[in-house]
Design a protein around this motif. Structure first.
Motif, short mmCIF file in Angstrom:
data_model
loop_
_atom_site.label_atom_id
_atom_site.label_comp_id
_atom_site.label_asym_id
_atom_site.label_seq_id
_atom_site.Cartn_x
_atom_site.Cartn_y
_atom_site.Cartn_z
N LEU A 86 10.92 2.45 -10.52
CA LEU A 86 9.65 2.04 -9.91
C LEU A 86 8.47 2.59 -10.70
CD1 LEU A 86 8.20 0.77 -7.37
CD2 LEU A 86 8.16 3.11 -6.48
N ARG A 87 8.54 3.85 -11.09
CA ARG A 87 7.42 4.47 -11.80
C ARG A 87 7.22 3.93 -13.21
NH1 ARG A 87 5.19 5.34 -7.31
NH2 ARG A 87 5.42 7.38 -6.33
N LYS A 88 8.11 3.07 -13.67
CA LYS A 88 7.95 2.41 -14.97
C LYS A 88 7.28 1.05 -14.84
CE LYS A 88 11.90 4.68 -17.10
NZ LYS A 88 13.21 4.53 -17.72
N ILE A 89 7.05 0.59 -13.62
CA ILE A 89 6.42 -0.72 -13.38
C ILE A 89 4.92 -0.49 -13.19
CG2 ILE A 89 6.35 -2.76 -11.92
CD1 ILE A 89 9.24 -2.07 -11.05
N LYS A 90 4.13 -0.88 -14.17
CA LYS A 90 2.68 -0.61 -14.18
C LYS A 90 1.97 -1.04 -12.90
CE LYS A 90 1.51 1.33 -18.05
NZ LYS A 90 1.19 2.74 -17.99
N ALA A 91 2.30 -2.21 -12.38
CA ALA A 91 1.58 -2.75 -11.22
C ALA A 91 1.75 -1.89 -9.96
CB ALA A 91 2.03 -4.18 -10.94
N VAL A 92 2.81 -1.11 -9.90
CA VAL A 92 3.11 -0.37 -8.68
C VAL A 92 3.43 1.11 -8.91
CG1 VAL A 92 3.88 -2.41 -7.40
CG2 VAL A 92 5.52 -1.13 -8.77
N GLU A 93 3.20 1.60 -10.11
CA GLU A 93 3.61 2.97 -10.45
C GLU A 93 2.92 4.06 -9.63
OE1 GLU A 93 2.70 3.83 -14.54
OE2 GLU A 93 0.65 3.18 -14.33
N LYS A 94 1.75 3.78 -9.09
CA LYS A 94 0.97 4.79 -8.36
C LYS A 94 1.11 4.68 -6.83
CE LYS A 94 -1.28 6.33 -12.07
NZ LYS A 94 -0.92 7.53 -12.70
N ILE A 95 1.88 3.73 -6.36
CA ILE A 95 2.01 3.52 -4.92
C ILE A 95 2.74 4.71 -4.28
CG2 ILE A 95 3.14 2.10 -3.15
CD1 ILE A 95 2.61 -0.31 -4.89
N PRO A 96 2.21 5.23 -3.17
CA PRO A 96 2.91 6.30 -2.47
C PRO A 96 4.26 5.80 -1.94
CG PRO A 96 0.69 6.00 -1.60
CD PRO A 96 0.95 4.88 -2.54
N ASP A 147 0.83 -1.21 0.00
CA ASP A 147 0.00 0.00 0.00
C ASP A 147 0.87 1.26 0.00
OD1 ASP A 147 -2.37 -1.55 0.27
OD2 ASP A 147 -2.03 -1.68 2.43
N ILE A 148 2.07 1.13 0.55
CA ILE A 148 3.02 2.24 0.64
C ILE A 148 4.43 1.66 0.75
CG2 ILE A 148 2.82 2.40 3.16
CD1 ILE A 148 3.06 5.49 2.84
N ILE A 149 5.39 2.41 0.22
CA ILE A 149 6.79 1.99 0.27
C ILE A 149 7.60 3.04 1.03
CG2 ILE A 149 8.88 1.52 -1.09
CD1 ILE A 149 6.97 0.70 -3.41
N PHE A 150 8.36 2.59 2.00
CA PHE A 150 9.33 3.45 2.69
C PHE A 150 10.69 3.08 2.12
CE2 PHE A 150 5.73 3.68 5.43
CZ PHE A 150 5.80 4.92 6.04
N LEU A 151 11.38 4.06 1.58
CA LEU A 151 12.62 3.84 0.84
C LEU A 151 13.76 4.64 1.43
CD1 LEU A 151 14.21 2.93 -1.75
CD2 LEU A 151 13.22 4.94 -2.87
N GLU A 204 5.32 12.16 -8.36
CA GLU A 204 4.05 12.26 -7.64
C GLU A 204 4.03 11.24 -6.50
OE1 GLU A 204 0.37 12.23 -9.86
OE2 GLU A 204 1.47 12.86 -11.65
N LYS A 205 3.26 11.56 -5.49
CA LYS A 205 3.04 10.67 -4.35
C LYS A 205 4.34 10.26 -3.67
CE LYS A 205 -1.34 8.70 -5.70
NZ LYS A 205 -2.14 7.50 -5.70
N VAL A 206 5.25 11.22 -3.52
CA VAL A 206 6.50 10.96 -2.81
C VAL A 206 6.67 12.04 -1.75
CG1 VAL A 206 9.02 10.78 -2.97
CG2 VAL A 206 7.59 9.87 -4.81
#
Length: 131
Positions: A73-83, A53-57, A103-105
């Motif tokens: 990460l933003r090039k991976i369709k399955a997870v591109e919108k994850i905050p 649901d969210i990634i801490f990096l 976005e969403k960072v």
């Protein structure tokens, strides 16, 4: 709770342990996983069994820094919108610049006190209820 499935990407075992303790202090039902290598995290996210649901990096990682990770990460369709929360010992300069490009960072300065980290994570994971 808005975020129940959390991914932490951090190569520092002590920071990862404190992070897990803070999450459990907030809610024992939170599920989280840890990747200690940014390349392995990207590989896992290309075909996730369960999407976080969210990634801490951690911004300062071997092989890829936070900015490079976010580009991929933003090039991976399955997870591109994850905050994503850039979780770093340094919250200025390059870290803020990287966050502003995507976005969403957002940026969260690493806390080494369990109490302080728990309070910060609560503000992110348990946003105030609208009255």
């Amino acid at each position: 709770m808005k975020y129940r499935n959390i991914l932490l990407v951090d190569d520092d075992a002590d920071d990862a342990e404190i992070f897990g303790m803070a999450l459990h202090a907030i809610d024992l039902k939170i599920k989280y996983s840890i990747q200690n290598n940014a390349l392995d995290a990207l590989k896992m996210l290309q075909s996730p069994k369960k999407t976080p649901d969210i990634i801490f990096l951690d911004y300062h990682m071997p092989y890829l820094d936070g900015s490079e990770f976010l580009k991929l990460l933003r090039k991976i369709k399955a997870v591109e919108k994850i905050p994503v929360v850039l979780y770093s010992g340094h919250s200025g300069g390059l870290v803020k610049e990287a966050a502003a490009k995507f976005e969403k960072v957002q940026v969260l300065k690493k806390q080494h006190s369990l109490k302080d980290l728990t309070a910060l994570l609560q503000r992110i994971l348990l946003p105030a209820q609208a009255s």
